[in-house]
Write a protein that holds these residues in place. Structure first.
Motif, short mmCIF file in Angstrom:
data_model
loop_
_atom_site.label_atom_id
_atom_site.label_comp_id
_atom_site.label_asym_id
_atom_site.label_seq_id
_atom_site.Cartn_x
_atom_site.Cartn_y
_atom_site.Cartn_z
N VAL A 196 0.81 -1.22 0.00
CA VAL A 196 0.00 0.00 0.00
C VAL A 196 0.84 1.27 0.00
N ARG A 197 1.97 1.23 0.71
CA ARG A 197 2.94 2.34 0.64
C ARG A 197 4.32 1.76 0.43
N ASP A 198 5.24 2.60 -0.08
CA ASP A 198 6.57 2.08 -0.39
C ASP A 198 7.25 1.47 0.85
N SER A 205 -7.31 7.24 -7.08
CA SER A 205 -6.19 7.42 -8.02
C SER A 205 -4.82 7.09 -7.42
N TYR A 206 -4.71 7.15 -6.09
CA TYR A 206 -3.43 6.92 -5.41
C TYR A 206 -3.19 5.46 -5.06
N CYS A 207 -4.21 4.58 -5.22
CA CYS A 207 -4.22 3.30 -4.49
C CYS A 207 -3.85 2.09 -5.35
N THR A 224 -15.48 -3.64 8.54
CA THR A 224 -14.53 -2.67 8.03
C THR A 224 -14.06 -3.11 6.65
N THR A 225 -13.84 -2.22 5.68
CA THR A 225 -13.93 -0.77 5.73
C THR A 225 -15.16 -0.28 4.98
N SER A 226 -15.68 0.89 5.35
CA SER A 226 -16.81 1.47 4.65
C SER A 226 -16.32 2.62 3.77
N LEU A 269 -14.77 5.18 8.84
CA LEU A 269 -15.22 5.80 7.60
C LEU A 269 -14.12 6.72 7.05
N PRO A 270 -13.15 6.11 6.34
CA PRO A 270 -11.97 6.88 5.91
C PRO A 270 -12.33 8.06 5.02
N VAL A 271 -11.86 9.25 5.42
CA VAL A 271 -12.18 10.44 4.63
C VAL A 271 -11.05 10.80 3.66
N ASN A 310 -10.07 10.86 -6.84
CA ASN A 310 -11.17 10.06 -7.40
C ASN A 310 -11.98 9.35 -6.31
N ARG A 311 -12.27 10.09 -5.24
CA ARG A 311 -13.01 9.47 -4.12
C ARG A 311 -14.52 9.48 -4.34
N LYS A 312 -15.00 10.27 -5.28
CA LYS A 312 -16.42 10.24 -5.66
C LYS A 312 -17.39 10.76 -4.60
N LEU A 331 -3.09 7.70 10.28
CA LEU A 331 -2.61 8.88 9.56
C LEU A 331 -1.35 8.53 8.78
N PHE A 332 -1.28 8.99 7.53
CA PHE A 332 -0.17 8.63 6.65
C PHE A 332 0.27 9.84 5.84
N LYS A 333 1.44 9.69 5.17
CA LYS A 333 1.81 10.67 4.14
C LYS A 333 1.82 9.96 2.80
N TYR A 334 1.53 10.71 1.77
CA TYR A 334 1.36 10.13 0.44
C TYR A 334 2.64 9.44 -0.05
N SER A 335 2.45 8.26 -0.61
CA SER A 335 3.55 7.49 -1.20
C SER A 335 3.09 7.09 -2.61
N VAL A 336 3.77 7.55 -3.63
CA VAL A 336 3.35 7.26 -5.01
C VAL A 336 3.46 5.77 -5.28
N1 SAH Z 1 -10.30 0.19 1.31
C1 SAH Z 1 -9.94 1.05 2.31
C2 SAH Z 1 -8.49 1.37 2.45
C3 SAH Z 1 -7.42 0.42 2.12
S1 SAH Z 1 -5.80 1.04 2.18
C4 SAH Z 1 -10.65 2.35 2.04
O1 SAH Z 1 -10.96 2.66 0.93
O2 SAH Z 1 -10.86 3.06 2.99
C5 SAH Z 1 -5.69 1.76 3.81
C6 SAH Z 1 -5.36 3.21 3.82
O3 SAH Z 1 -4.06 3.44 3.32
C7 SAH Z 1 -6.22 4.09 2.93
O4 SAH Z 1 -7.45 4.39 3.51
C8 SAH Z 1 -5.37 5.32 2.76
O5 SAH Z 1 -5.55 6.24 3.82
C9 SAH Z 1 -3.97 4.76 2.84
N2 SAH Z 1 -3.32 4.74 1.52
C10 SAH Z 1 -3.69 4.04 0.43
N3 SAH Z 1 -2.85 4.29 -0.59
C11 SAH Z 1 -1.93 5.16 -0.13
C12 SAH Z 1 -0.79 5.80 -0.71
N4 SAH Z 1 -0.47 5.60 -1.98
N5 SAH Z 1 -0.04 6.63 0.07
C13 SAH Z 1 -0.39 6.85 1.37
N6 SAH Z 1 -1.44 6.28 1.96
C14 SAH Z 1 -2.22 5.45 1.23
#
Ligand code: SAH
Ligand code: SF4
Ligand code: F3S
Length: 440
Positions: free
Chosen positions: A50-52, A161-163, A235-237, A262-264, A276-278, A333-338
């Motif tokens: 999910v992250r690097d 888009s990030y996932c 989980t998860t919603s 409920l992840p925002v 692209n969270r819709k 809580l996280f920081k973005y990882s491409v």
């Molecule tokens: N299906 C779940 C989440 C699965 S991944 C949902 O949609 O809520 C768990 C969490 O990792 C995500 O909710 C998001 O906060 C985080 N995450 C996913 N991809 C990520 C990325 N590329 N960089 C950082 N955090 C990320």
């Protein structure tokens, strides 16, 4: 010959549940699951992408296994899970790795292990949209016979888009409600006290046969009625799919826990759109209002990450502002990882510097700690029902358990039984835990 198998699990709860499925598959092919690496003939590592940093952890771990294999020549090491799906070839090139299987290929694991000695292709990463591991009763090692996972959907169609998940887990599919109810009944009969229904987006559960059309609110009611003495969690919603009928079902059934994860992700409409969270910030806050007004005392938690492409200071502050409005009890809580191959990696620029990401993450953590402390302090004086999960890590004189809201409570032991429900009067609170005195 009977061989011992040790499974090491990283990543989310789906992986924890999958490792139990894999253990069951291996056990039915004459492998014995063990809980110590030292006893293993075969090690399987269930991985996350999910992250690097999740992947880096595995590469480091493989260096450890390379060393172990020098001392233990017959040891076989396999990689399964999301990273196995994403970088199968690269993994197999590593000296420590003998076989690789993606999340839809676990039924072929016994074969892959047995073939690991011969010169054949040791990879199976085929996606199988039909695969829900129907008919396999998960292996439980008895260490935690209190709380069990029941996967209800696999895969994900949302393509945030990030996932990476839609690429590693494939398309979404739902298990049959009959399989799910049988699993729930099995855990109930084995004495489990709590069940968590699992999926990347449980709200989009849908299964249809000649008799019925079952959506998630219908399913969770069937589950609650199958096991009226057990706590039911899920989980998860995904916020876009959380319906009034689900919220009402939680309010209606005492054994469906008053807690919604409920992840925002972000509080900014511009960022949510790029993700692209819709849904919009307004939609999300309306859903939270509906939850708060329908379910008194509902625990709320979230996933949030900062530093996504094009997130400015102003947009980041909208996230902080949303956290102040919702007041989550806790948040991941996280920081973005491409992630390679995702839409964001192809169409957006990762333009927030690492220093800024770290600074924003620290601000998220500081704010959430403050909110969690406030929310926990508000419980002081209340008497809450706790499911006892075990002994406190700090002292054998104390037990810990969880409230319906998923908050951890620590309290003095007086010969209580792990796995039983007790009422605890809350006397003190930190940002992470509640402390209390049992009321007998
Ligand atoms: N299906 C779940 C989440 C699965 S991944 C949902 O949609 O809520 C768990 C969490 O990792 C995500 O909710 C998001 O906060 C985080 N995450 C996913 N991809 C990520 C990325 N590329 N960089 C950082 N955090 C990320
Ligand atoms: Fe990833 Fe979005 Fe699916 Fe969650 S809903 S797994 S964040 S694509
Ligand atoms: Fe990680 Fe795969 Fe779960 S990427 S979070 S193990 S679905």
């Amino acid at each position: 010959m009977n061989k011992n198998i040790y499974i090491e699990t990283y990543g989310c709860q789906m992986n924890v549940a999958d490792s139990e499925t894999v253990a069951a598959i291996m056990q039915s092919s004459n492998f014995t699951p063990v809980t110590k690496i030292g006893e293993a003939d075969v090690v399987i590592i269930n991985t996350c992408s999910v992250r690097d940093n999740a992947e880096q952890k595995i590469w480091h771990r493989l260096d450890f296994f390379k060393g172990l294999k020098r001392r233990k020549k017959h040891l076989k090491v396999g990689i399964i899970g999301c990273m196995a799906q994403r970088v199968a070839d690269k993994l197999l090139e590593h000296e420590a790795v003998d076989f690789v299987a993606g999340p839809d290929a676990y039924r072929s694991l016994p074969e892959l292990v047995n073939e690991a000695d011969i010169e054949v292709n040791h990879i199976n990463t085929y996606f199988d949209i039909e695969e829900t591991y129907s008919g396999i009763v998960q292996y439980k090692n008895g260490e935690n016979a209190i709380s069990g996972f029941v996967p209800i959907t696999r895969g994900c169609n949302n393509f945030c888009s990030y996932c990476i998940v839609p690429y590693t887990r494939g398309r979404e599919r739902s298990s049959s409600y009959n399989d799910i109810i049988n699993e729930v009944a099995d855990l109930r009969d084995k004495g489990y006290k709590e069940i968590t229904l699992l999926g990347q987006n449980v709200n989009s559960y849908y299964f249809e046969d000649d008799n019925k059309m079952v959506d998630f609110p219908t399913l969770i009611k069937m589950v609650a009625e199958t096991a009226p003495e057990m706590r039911i969690r899920f989980t998860t919603s995904h916020p876009k799919d959380i319906s009034d009928s689900l919220i009402e079902a939680i309010a209606q059934y005492d054994n469906i826990c008053n807690h919604i994860h409920l992840p925002v992700q972000s509080g900014s409409n511009k960022v949510l759109k790029l993700m692209n969270r819709k849904y919009t910030r307004e939609w999300y806050l309306e859903r939270i209002e509906k939850i708060k007004s329908t379910i008194p005392n509902c625990g709320l938690s979230s996933d949030i990450f900062c530093g996504f492409s094009e997130e400015t200071e102003t947009e980041f502050q909208e996230t902080l502002d949303l956290m102040n409005i919702v007041e989550y009890d806790s948040a991941f809580l996280f920081k973005y990882s491409v992630r390679p191959d995702t839409a964001a990696s192809k169409t957006l620029v990762d333009d927030v510097s690492e220093t800024e990401k770290v600074a924003r993450l620290n601000r998220l953590i500081a704010l959430q700690n403050q909110i969690s402390l406030k929310k926990n302090k508000a419980d002081i004086g209340k008497t809450l029902e706790v499911l006892i999960e075990g002994f406190s890590k700090r002292s054998k004189d104390f037990l810990f358990g969880r409230t319906q809201q998923n908050k951890v409570v620590v309290f003095p032991d007086a010969n209580f039984k792990v796995g039983s429900f007790i009422n605890v009067k809350i006397t003190d609170a930190s940002s992470a835990t509640l402390k209390g005195i049992p009321k007998i």
